[in-house]
Each structure stands twice: as C-alpha cells, then as structure tokens.
Design a protein around this motif. Structure first.
Motif, PDB file in Angstrom:
ATOM      1  N   THR A  87     126.074   2.287 -15.020  1.00  0.00           N
ATOM      2  CA  THR A  87     125.056   1.403 -14.413  1.00  0.00           C
ATOM      3  C   THR A  87     123.584   2.057 -14.802  1.00  0.00           C
ATOM      4  O   THR A  87     123.048   3.086 -14.596  1.00  0.00           O
ATOM      5  N   PHE A  88     122.914   0.775 -15.401  1.00  0.00           N
ATOM      6  CA  PHE A  88     121.527   1.171 -15.737  1.00  0.00           C
ATOM      7  C   PHE A  88     120.740   0.823 -14.457  1.00  0.00           C
ATOM      8  O   PHE A  88     120.876  -0.446 -13.913  1.00  0.00           O
ATOM      9  N   SER A  89     119.454   1.666 -14.084  1.00  0.00           N
ATOM     10  CA  SER A  89     118.728   1.155 -13.168  1.00  0.00           C
ATOM     11  C   SER A  89     117.296   1.557 -13.423  1.00  0.00           C
ATOM     12  O   SER A  89     116.970   2.542 -14.118  1.00  0.00           O
ATOM     13  N   ARG A  90     116.420   0.590 -13.132  1.00  0.00           N
ATOM     14  CA  ARG A  90     114.930   0.807 -13.443  1.00  0.00           C
ATOM     15  C   ARG A  90     114.207   1.103 -12.122  1.00  0.00           C
ATOM     16  O   ARG A  90     114.243   0.126 -11.339  1.00  0.00           O
ATOM     17  N   ASN A  91     113.994   2.179 -11.936  1.00  0.00           N
ATOM     18  CA  ASN A  91     113.237   2.387 -10.692  1.00  0.00           C
ATOM     19  C   ASN A  91     112.096   2.224 -10.419  1.00  0.00           C
ATOM     20  O   ASN A  91     111.619   1.855  -9.428  1.00  0.00           O
ATOM     21  N   SER A  92     111.348   2.308 -11.541  1.00  0.00           N
ATOM     22  CA  SER A  92     109.858   1.741 -11.359  1.00  0.00           C
ATOM     23  C   SER A  92     109.527   1.404 -12.951  1.00  0.00           C
ATOM     24  O   SER A  92     110.333   1.443 -13.929  1.00  0.00           O
ATOM     25  N   ALA A  93     108.164   1.180 -13.106  1.00  0.00           N
ATOM     26  CA  ALA A  93     107.684   1.005 -14.604  1.00  0.00           C
ATOM     27  C   ALA A  93     108.087   2.036 -15.699  1.00  0.00           C
ATOM     28  O   ALA A  93     108.222   1.720 -16.498  1.00  0.00           O
TER      29      ALA A  93
END
Length: 122
Positions: free
Chosen positions: A66-72
């Motif tokens: 699972t890929f997640s983008r926590n912030s920019a």
C-alpha cells in the motif's frame, strides 16, 4: 533529494514499511518506489502521479503493498505478506516532468535516493 528509511529483514509472510522524505523537490509530477534485486533490472513497484492523482502498482504486489502520501514531501510503502521474491534494494524517486503516461517507468525519474535493503528469508 529523496531519503529512504525503514526496511530490514523479515520472514516470509511478514510485514515491513519503507518511508521516503523529499527535500527541495516538492513540485514533483510523480513520486514512486522502485526495487532492484541482485542480477536483475530495476523495476517499478508503486507510484503516484499528480496528473490524474493516480496511484499505480506492479501486478505482483497488488493487494499486498500500500502506497501512501502522508504529506507533500513524505511517502510510505506498507508491505504485507512479503515473499522471498520481494527481496531487493528499494529506491524512492521523483520525476519533475509532466508526462501523460503511467508512472512506473524508472527511466522517467531523474532524482533518486540511495536505496534501502529489504530482505525476506526464512
């Protein structure tokens, strides 16, 4: 420049997480995870493209990673049910060119982290 952290060693069926922090390149068009096993070419694992806000996965990791983008400027890759064939050095990379194509091609990426090792072994 991307900086990876996490990784490590785990038995088959286990879980690991790798994280990436990007400094000075937050205006990227795509950001992704790639891996390279000994004697093999570098391959795309998962990526996010701002164009279309799309997240892509390599077929063999779908349902497990699972890929997640926590912030920019920070992303994670949660890896579950790891198998020996997932053993590789994992790299975070950033693309700054706007492309109308899937984001899993490593040749499109200019900025790379140093890589971090993931070992799956019993």
């Amino acid at each position: 420049q991307p900086v990876e952290s996490g990784g490590g060693s785990v038995q088959p069926g286990g879980s690991l997480k790798v994280s990436c922090k990007v400094e000075g390149l937050t205006a990227y068009t795509a950001i992704g995870w790639f891996r390279q096993a000994p004697g093999k070419e570098r391959e795309g694992v998962s990526c996010f493209a701002r164009r279309g806000s799309s997240t892509n996965y390599k077929d063999s990791v779908k349902g497990r990673f699972t890929f997640s983008r926590n912030s920019a400027n920070t992303i994670d890759l949660e890896m579950n049910n790891l198998q020996p064939e997932d053993t590789a050095v994992y790299f975070c990379a950033v693309d700054t060119v706007n492309r109308n194509k899937p984001c899993l091609n490593s040749r499109d990426y200019k900025y790379w982290g140093q890589g971090i090792r993931v070992t799956v072994s019993s």
